[in-house]
Design an enzyme around this catalytic site. Structure first.
Site: not given
Ligand code: PLP
Length: 379
Positions: A46, A98, A170, A195
């Site tokens: 992790r 977004y 962003d 994306k």
């Protein structure tokens, strides 16, 4: 190194065990210690995984960051950034951010005592008048989704740095190939790697890029504490996708410029929103701040009925949410990506019922335009 060289090589060395040129998918949860009290830099997966580490270093190089930290989704990355704040802090956000970001802020984080103001960040005076003593962060998206309005990153970074506010950008829509927010003073860059960075519509992921040791340390700490890490397989997919980022972005943009011109000249289209068009109100800012105009276009049809007829007719342009893949995707923001934004708010932002958004892919341009023409023939 240049961008293409970094895209292909940064963060990656031939595998020390075999010389494999491609970073392996380290599918392991833990690492064996050579002796008590010693490890080889790896303890538990992790916290650290070599496939993920390679991607994090690769993305840091592309954005010009000190460090990259990768997450299970773009939203998990944005959540980690918000963990830099405390209850009582105020955040100014781009009005048509977004939809998922809006949902996280309004419906998850507000209950922890953060407060948000959504303003048209392309108008600096709106930011100035929204500032409060408690404002600790300005979170912008540029261009915004789906109306493609741009925000001046350097100007927002200046406003942030008059006090110790954090400027977050962003950068999902432009990718570091076309826009490098750190060059304009941003403090943190976030990406949905889902994306353009991955580019093949086969992975969900996110990245946070930082340039101060303090932010890097905290984001890494949140990554291991909250645990929303990117899996080794997804890290490998994104590493592979990024190797062609420069090639894909060039082609997305080449196609998008032509599609925008095609739409702009079409009698059934009321308006086209693409920063590469001279008619775009912030075309000059786009030229100054970006090295290209990207592959995202929105355009306005008369109303919902026209948009539905159009979207039901197109075939090559796949009717789907998301963007940035090699294939052309088309969507209806009001009922799909931005359905969680209240209707009155949508109206204010300009997400009309007739608005259609295209993520222009890298197929043959003629085929994309022929498909769009078929859509118009349904009207
Ligand atoms: C998709 C997207 C996100 C969220 O990313 P996920 O990977 O879907 O969680 C955030 N910002 C922008 C601009 C996006 O397009």
């Amino acid at each position: 190194m240049g961008f293409a060289t970094d895209a292909i090589h940064a963060g990656q060395e031939p595998d020390p065990t075999t010389g494999a040129i491609m970073t392996p998918i380290y599918a392991t949860s833990t690492y064996v210690l050579p002796e008590l009290g010693k490890n080889k830099g790896f303890d538990y997966a992790r916290t650290v995984n070599p496939t993920r580490t390679a991607l994090e270093a690769n993305l840091a190089a592309l954005e010009g960051a000190e460090a990259g930290t990768c997450f299970a989704s773009g939203m998990a990355g944005i959540s980690a950034v918000m963990a830099l704040l405390r209850s009582g802090d105020h955040i100014i956000v781009s009005r048509n951010v977004y939809g998922g970001t809006y949902r996280l802020f309004e419906h998850v984080l507000k209950q922890f005592g953060l407060t948000f103001s959504y303003v048209e960040t392309s108008r600096l005076e709106e930011i100035e008048s929204a500032l409060q003593p408690a404002t600790r962060m300005i979170f912008i998206e540029t261009p915004t989704n789906p109306v493609m309005s741009l925000t001046d990153i350097a100007a927002v970074a200046d406003i942030c740095h008059r006090e110790s506010r954090i400027c977050v950008v962003d950068n999902t829509f432009m990718s570091p190939y076309f826009q490098k927010p750190f060059q304009f003073g941003a403090d943190i860059v976030v990406h949905s790697t889902t994306k353009y960075l991955n580019g093949h519509s086969d992975s969900i992921g996110g990245a946070v890029l930082t340039r101060s040791p303090e932010h890097t340390e905290r984001i890494r700490f949140v990554q291991k504490s909250a645990g929303a890490i990117l899996s080794p397989f997804d890290a490998w997919l994104v590493l592979r996708g990024v190797k062609t980022l420069h090639l894909r972005m060039e082609c997305h943009e080449r196609n998008a410029r032509k599609v925008a011109a095609f739409l702009d000249a079409h009698p059934k289209v009321k308006r086209v929103m693409y920063p590469g068009l001279e008619s775009h109100p912030q075309h000059e800012l786009a030229r100054r701040q970006c090295t290209g105009f990207g592959g995202m276009i929105s355009f306005l049809l008369k109303n919902y009925e026209e948009a539905k007829k159009f979207l039901d007719r197109v075939k090559l342009c796949a009717l789907a949410e998301s963007l940035g893949g090699v294939e052309t995707l088309i969507c209806h923001p009001a009922s799909m990506t931005h359905a969680s934004v209240p209707a009155a708010e949508r109206e204010k932002i300009g997400i009309a019922e007739g608005l259609v958004r295209i993520s222009v892919g890298v197929e043959d341009l003629d085929d994309i335009c022929a498909d769009l023409e078929a859509g118009f023939s349904a009207l």
